[in-house]
Design a protein around this motif. Structure first.
Motif, short mmCIF file in Angstrom:
data_model
loop_
_atom_site.label_atom_id
_atom_site.label_comp_id
_atom_site.label_asym_id
_atom_site.label_seq_id
_atom_site.Cartn_x
_atom_site.Cartn_y
_atom_site.Cartn_z
N LEU A 165 28.52 37.96 44.30
CA LEU A 165 27.46 39.02 44.65
C LEU A 165 26.08 38.52 44.46
O LEU A 165 25.41 39.07 45.12
CB LEU A 165 27.89 40.19 43.79
N ARG A 166 25.98 37.72 43.57
CA ARG A 166 24.56 37.31 43.23
C ARG A 166 23.95 36.61 44.48
O ARG A 166 22.94 36.46 45.06
CB ARG A 166 24.28 36.45 42.03
N LEU A 167 25.01 36.00 44.97
CA LEU A 167 24.82 34.79 46.27
C LEU A 167 24.66 35.77 47.58
O LEU A 167 23.50 35.47 48.06
CB LEU A 167 25.98 33.88 46.49
N THR A 168 25.47 36.80 47.56
CA THR A 168 25.09 37.73 48.72
C THR A 168 23.68 38.59 48.66
O THR A 168 23.21 38.42 49.82
CB THR A 168 26.13 38.65 48.99
N GLY A 169 23.46 38.83 47.55
CA GLY A 169 22.11 39.45 47.35
C GLY A 169 20.84 38.47 47.53
O GLY A 169 19.92 38.76 48.14
N GLU A 170 21.14 36.96 47.42
CA GLU A 170 20.10 36.05 47.54
C GLU A 170 20.10 35.53 49.07
O GLU A 170 19.10 35.57 49.73
CB GLU A 170 20.56 34.87 46.89
N ALA A 171 21.43 35.52 49.71
CA ALA A 171 21.28 34.85 51.14
C ALA A 171 21.77 35.74 52.41
O ALA A 171 21.69 35.28 53.42
CB ALA A 171 22.18 33.74 51.12
N ALA A 172 22.43 37.00 51.87
CA ALA A 172 22.54 37.99 53.03
C ALA A 172 21.80 39.16 53.07
O ALA A 172 20.86 39.27 52.42
CB ALA A 172 23.79 38.33 52.84
N ASP A 173 21.84 39.82 54.18
CA ASP A 173 20.95 41.20 54.56
C ASP A 173 21.84 42.48 54.00
O ASP A 173 21.25 43.31 53.82
CB ASP A 173 20.66 41.16 55.91
N GLY A 174 23.16 42.05 53.48
CA GLY A 174 23.83 43.15 53.12
C GLY A 174 25.13 42.74 52.41
O GLY A 174 25.74 41.67 52.56
N THR A 175 25.83 43.75 52.13
CA THR A 175 27.32 43.28 51.11
C THR A 175 28.37 44.30 51.47
O THR A 175 27.99 45.60 51.50
CB THR A 175 26.87 43.22 49.80
N ILE A 176 29.54 43.77 51.64
CA ILE A 176 30.64 44.68 51.94
C ILE A 176 31.36 44.43 50.61
O ILE A 176 31.57 43.31 50.00
CB ILE A 176 31.45 44.05 52.90
N LEU A 177 31.81 45.63 50.09
CA LEU A 177 32.65 45.87 49.04
C LEU A 177 34.00 46.65 49.19
O LEU A 177 34.22 47.32 49.85
CB LEU A 177 32.03 46.64 47.55
N THR A 178 34.85 45.67 48.71
CA THR A 178 36.47 45.94 49.07
C THR A 178 36.84 47.12 48.60
O THR A 178 36.15 47.64 47.65
CB THR A 178 37.32 44.66 48.35
N ALA A 179 37.96 47.65 49.22
CA ALA A 179 38.51 48.89 48.69
C ALA A 179 38.98 48.71 47.30
O ALA A 179 39.27 47.61 46.78
CB ALA A 179 39.57 49.48 49.49
N GLY A 180 38.82 49.91 46.40
CA GLY A 180 39.08 49.57 45.01
C GLY A 180 37.92 49.34 44.12
O GLY A 180 37.89 49.32 42.78
N THR A 181 36.99 49.88 44.90
CA THR A 181 35.51 49.62 44.02
C THR A 181 34.93 51.17 43.54
O THR A 181 34.76 51.77 44.60
CB THR A 181 34.40 48.81 44.94
N SER A 182 35.25 51.25 42.41
CA SER A 182 34.72 52.55 41.91
C SER A 182 33.30 52.77 41.91
O SER A 182 32.42 51.69 41.98
CB SER A 182 35.15 52.49 40.20
N PRO A 183 32.63 53.88 41.63
CA PRO A 183 31.08 54.05 41.72
C PRO A 183 30.79 53.20 40.40
O PRO A 183 29.57 52.69 40.62
CB PRO A 183 31.17 55.33 41.29
N ASP A 184 31.21 53.20 39.48
CA ASP A 184 30.83 52.29 38.42
C ASP A 184 30.61 50.76 38.87
O ASP A 184 29.52 50.18 38.35
CB ASP A 184 31.60 52.32 37.01
N ARG A 185 31.47 50.36 39.57
CA ARG A 185 31.44 49.14 39.97
C ARG A 185 30.41 48.66 41.08
O ARG A 185 30.00 47.68 41.30
CB ARG A 185 32.87 48.49 40.36
N VAL A 186 30.20 49.97 41.82
CA VAL A 186 29.14 49.83 42.76
C VAL A 186 27.66 49.81 42.20
O VAL A 186 27.17 48.98 42.44
CB VAL A 186 29.18 51.11 43.80
N ARG A 187 27.60 50.48 41.08
CA ARG A 187 26.38 50.37 40.34
C ARG A 187 26.19 48.80 39.71
O ARG A 187 25.32 48.25 39.74
CB ARG A 187 26.38 51.38 39.02
N ALA A 188 27.28 48.20 38.96
CA ALA A 188 27.23 46.98 38.50
C ALA A 188 26.97 46.02 39.65
O ALA A 188 26.19 45.01 39.52
CB ALA A 188 28.57 46.68 37.85
N ALA A 189 27.62 46.26 40.96
CA ALA A 189 27.28 45.32 41.91
C ALA A 189 25.86 45.49 42.57
O ALA A 189 25.04 44.12 42.69
CB ALA A 189 28.12 45.42 43.20
N ARG A 190 25.29 46.45 42.34
CA ARG A 190 23.93 46.64 42.74
C ARG A 190 22.88 45.80 41.98
O ARG A 190 21.89 45.20 42.20
CB ARG A 190 23.51 48.05 42.79
#
Length: 291
Positions: A165-190
């Motif tokens: 996730l740190r790498l995608t923030g650094e090197a991509a323009d967006g990130t795809i999160l797999t199914a099973g990602t709760s709202p709390d995990r979305v916040r952590a990913a952000r």
């Protein structure tokens, strides 16, 4: 406004794609997503067909496994899609399932190194640059596309673990999160994505977050969701799946949007009995309930 989409799962035969894509287009669904999943449909071939059969729906591929694909070929195919269907193709890349990569003879020792090198080269090629690279995996000698995209395009990457996730923030323009990602995990990913963007000096840039949401409707919805979660094994939060009517699904979409998702893609169970009906449900029943 949150974008709402649906997945055409590759457990379905390729010849079913046309009816699903055309229905998604007519019904007003924002996005239709496809998977390049070993050893089922190829992502680029399926995306090109879906785009050709439709007029307005955006078609995403989430994701193209980078060990299987030379970065130059991916850039050539991505550029062609963006030129033929401006603004409608959304491509994501990622590690791919390591078991599948191994069986295909494509598994690498350092998936993180490969993904970093791949993203840097792919984004540069799609910007129209001439690229020379002498990395561990990506090696290019003055490569440039004859037909690059005619404007800026996004390159998304899939991520689960903190390092990716740190790498995608650094090197991509967006990130795809797999199914099973709760709202709390979305916040952590952000937060992890923000760390990556800050490290790369990209803190002010937009970074699109796409989240799959395992979804079932109908009388046996709960049982089908539970079976799908068990079949997938570890890797997600079972409580993040949703089973129920349009309002129940829309509530889950709104919670993910509130946590930071820019697009929520409803992922039917592998045994969804009516893929066309699922797309109609997403577009005509859930979409009006989502801001």
């Amino acid at each position: 406004m949150i974008a709402l989409g649906a997945v055409f799962r590759p457990q379905l035969p390729p010849e079913r794609l046309r009816s699903v894509a055309e229905l998604a287009d007519r019904a007003g669904l924002d996005e239709l997503w496809l998977w390049e999943d070993c050893f089922r449909e190829g992502g680029i071939a399926s995306a090109a067909a879906a785009l050709a059969w439709t007029e307005r729906v955006r078609v995403g591929v989430g994701l193209l496994p980078v060990p299987l694909r030379n970065v130059t070929l991916t850039a050539m195919e991505a550029a062609a899609l963006h030129r033929m269907f401006p603004g409608r193709a959304v491509l994501g890349v990622g590690h791919g399932a390591q078991d599948g990569m191994g069986r295909a003879g494509a598994r690498v020792e350092s998936p993180m190194t490969l993904l970093r090198e791949y993203l840097d080269a792919l984004r540069a090629l799609l910007r129209g640059e001439r690229v020379t690279a002498e990395g561990r995996y990506v090696r290019l000698d003055g490569v440039a596309l004859d037909w690059p995209p005619q404007g800026p395009v996004e390159v998304l990457a899939g991520g689960i673990g903190p390092r990716t996730l740190r790498l995608t923030g650094e090197a991509a323009d967006g990130t795809i999160l797999t199914a099973g990602t709760s709202p709390d995990r979305v916040r952590a990913a952000r937060r992890l994505l923000a760390e990556g963007r800050a490290a790369a000096g990209r803190a002010e840039e937009d970074h699109r977050i796409v989240v799959y949401l395992l979804t079932a409707r109908g009388a046996d919805a709960v049982e089908r969701v539970r079976a799908d979660v068990l079949a997938e094994g570890a890797g997600g939060d079972p409580d993040a799946a949703v089973a129920g009517d349009a309002e129940t699904v829309a509530r889950a979409v709104r919670e993910l949007a509130g946590a930071g998702a820019d697009a929520v893609i409803l992922q039917p169970t592998a045994d969804e009995p009516d893929p066309e009906g699922f797309v109609r449900f997403a577009a005509e029943e859930v979409r009006p309930l989502v801001p």
